[in-house]
Write a protein that holds these residues in place. Structure first.
Motif, PDB file in Angstrom:
ATOM      1  N   TYR A 174     117.607  80.447  49.584  1.00 63.89           N
ATOM      2  CA  TYR A 174     117.433  78.924  50.088  1.00 63.89           C
ATOM      3  C   TYR A 174     116.095  78.858  50.611  1.00 63.89           C
ATOM      4  N   ARG A 175     115.451  79.598  51.067  1.00 65.71           N
ATOM      5  CA  ARG A 175     113.968  79.708  51.482  1.00 65.71           C
ATOM      6  C   ARG A 175     112.916  79.454  50.326  1.00 65.71           C
ATOM      7  N   ARG A 176     113.260  80.273  49.220  1.00 74.60           N
ATOM      8  CA  ARG A 176     112.449  80.174  48.134  1.00 74.60           C
ATOM      9  C   ARG A 176     112.656  78.511  47.664  1.00 74.60           C
ATOM     10  N   LEU A 177     114.009  78.034  47.655  1.00 74.46           N
ATOM     11  CA  LEU A 177     114.075  76.533  47.126  1.00 74.46           C
ATOM     12  C   LEU A 177     113.421  75.941  47.835  1.00 74.46           C
ATOM     13  N   THR A 178     113.562  75.738  49.262  1.00 73.24           N
ATOM     14  CA  THR A 178     112.817  74.829  50.053  1.00 73.24           C
ATOM     15  C   THR A 178     111.376  74.645  50.068  1.00 73.24           C
ATOM     16  N   ASP A 179     110.801  76.133  49.875  1.00 73.14           N
ATOM     17  CA  ASP A 179     109.459  76.288  49.749  1.00 73.14           C
ATOM     18  C   ASP A 179     108.869  75.794  48.422  1.00 73.14           C
ATOM     19  N   PHE A 180     109.338  75.939  47.584  1.00 73.51           N
ATOM     20  CA  PHE A 180     108.984  75.273  46.275  1.00 73.51           C
ATOM     21  C   PHE A 180     109.113  73.965  46.432  1.00 73.51           C
ATOM     22  N   LEU A 181     109.975  73.420  46.913  1.00 77.83           N
ATOM     23  CA  LEU A 181     110.045  71.866  47.003  1.00 77.83           C
ATOM     24  C   LEU A 181     109.147  71.103  47.975  1.00 77.83           C
ATOM     25  N   GLU A 182     108.984  72.020  48.929  1.00 81.68           N
ATOM     26  CA  GLU A 182     107.684  71.446  50.009  1.00 81.68           C
ATOM     27  C   GLU A 182     106.441  71.497  49.420  1.00 81.68           C
ATOM     28  N   ALA A 183     106.210  72.334  48.358  1.00 83.94           N
ATOM     29  CA  ALA A 183     104.942  72.777  47.762  1.00 83.94           C
ATOM     30  C   ALA A 183     104.680  71.440  46.778  1.00 83.94           C
ATOM     31  N   GLN A 184     105.666  70.616  46.367  1.00 81.83           N
ATOM     32  CA  GLN A 184     105.582  69.537  45.549  1.00 81.83           C
ATOM     33  C   GLN A 184     105.253  68.191  46.349  1.00 81.83           C
ATOM     34  N   LYS A 185     105.030  68.587  47.582  1.00 86.48           N
ATOM     35  CA  LYS A 185     104.619  67.204  48.391  1.00 86.48           C
ATOM     36  C   LYS A 185     103.077  66.778  47.917  1.00 86.48           C
ATOM     37  N   ASP A 186     102.758  65.383  48.021  1.00 85.74           N
ATOM     38  CA  ASP A 186     101.400  64.884  47.780  1.00 85.74           C
ATOM     39  C   ASP A 186     100.659  64.853  49.116  1.00 85.74           C
ATOM     40  N   ALA A 187      99.650  64.347  48.795  1.00 88.66           N
ATOM     41  CA  ALA A 187      98.796  64.152  50.116  1.00 88.66           C
ATOM     42  C   ALA A 187      99.509  63.434  51.030  1.00 88.66           C
TER      43      ALA A 187
END
Length: 288
Positions: A235-248
């Motif tokens: 779950y941490r890998r999942l949320t970390d990946f999605l957090e990394a998709q955020k724009d500026a």
């Protein structure tokens, strides 16, 4: 309310229809995702307004709680409406139509029954969409209108990759390409279907809200889905990946590819050359 018995056995496929029924057994769990279905229904009605049709009997295949039935009644006030869904709890909330609980690829109606078949974001939940299209063709009368939408493969692409990196399991349905869907319509007996697509983008600031909405779209009905809860590390890998998709600006843009299709049922001549679907490729638009 009319009921249709279950299939005697499950046919091979990637989607388990019994799990689909379970996913839609609690309507309240799905209401957070209703905004997208309502937006797409409005766009379907924009297309319907440009089509000349006066059916006397209309079927909403995969009607859910019947949210589309009121607008269909307004568009066709003299028509009788039937709302069909595989989920009995969904149908209990449906108003404005005779409810029928059945699999829309095994319809309990005689051939040539309907003047119009409407289906909003339901076809991609069926393990055998080609069989569903053939069945829809069977129950539509000559000059009957088919109008439906489904998700295309770019839908939830970011989330699909996030789950792949998190635990290696498939969590997102295998949506059909528009051209494959057009060929399937022709094969089912719909001459010259018309298809177009667009990308609607929903923006999120919180990963938790994004994942909650994903669950509200139905859940994971794949046969090869994981049977237990996702572990903390995954779950941490999942949320970390999605957090990394955020724009500026701190936003995650989640794409939904919407495929729109309509076709009339006309008598096909055996000697007529094979028809081809007509595709449109409009520019991408984002939902407000």
């Amino acid at each position: 309310m009319t009921f249709l018995p279950e299939h005697a056995c499950l046919l091979p496929g990637t989607i388990d229809p019994l799990v689909v029924r379970q996913c839609f057994a609690r309507p309240s769990r799905l209401r957070e995702s209703a905004f997208l279905r309502r937006e797409i229904a409005a766009r379907m009605h924009e297309r319907l307004a440009m089509i000349r049709a006066e059916p006397s009997l209309v079927l909403d295949a995969g009607c859910g709680e019947g949210d589309d039935l009121a607008a269909l009644h307004q568009r066709f006030p003299r028509a009788k409406l039937l709302g069909l869904d595989i989920s009995h709890p969904m149908l209990l909330a449906a108003k404005g139509a005779e409810p029928v609980c059945a699999d829309f690829a095994a319809l309990p109606f005689p051939a040539d029954s309907f003047g119009m078949l409407w289906s909003n974001l339901a076809l991609h939940w069926h393990p055998e969409p080609r069989r569903a299209l053939a069945e829809w063709r069977r129950v539509l009368g000559n000059d009957g209108l088919l109008l439906f939408t489904c998700f295309g493969p770019e839908t939830l692409a970011i989330v699909r990759e996030a789950f792949r990196q998190a635990d290696g399991y498939a969590h997102i349905l295998p949506f059909m390409e528009m051209h494959d869907l057009g060929d399937a319509l022709v094969d089912a007996g719909f001459p010259s279907p018309v298809l177009d697509r667009e990308i609607l983008t929903v923006t999120y600031t919180r990963v938790e809200k994004l994942l909650a909405d994903i669950r509200a779209f139905g859940g994971n009905a794949l046969i090869g889905r994981p049977r237990g809860l996702m572990g903390k590390a995954a779950y941490r890998r999942l949320t970390d990946f999605l957090e990394a998709q955020k724009d500026a600006g701190g936003n995650i843009s989640l794409p939904f590819e919407i495929i729109y299709a309509h076709a009339f049922c006309t008598v096909r001549q055996p000697e007529k050359p094979r028809e081809s679907p007509l595709f449109f490729h409009p520019g991408f638009r984002s939902a407000p």
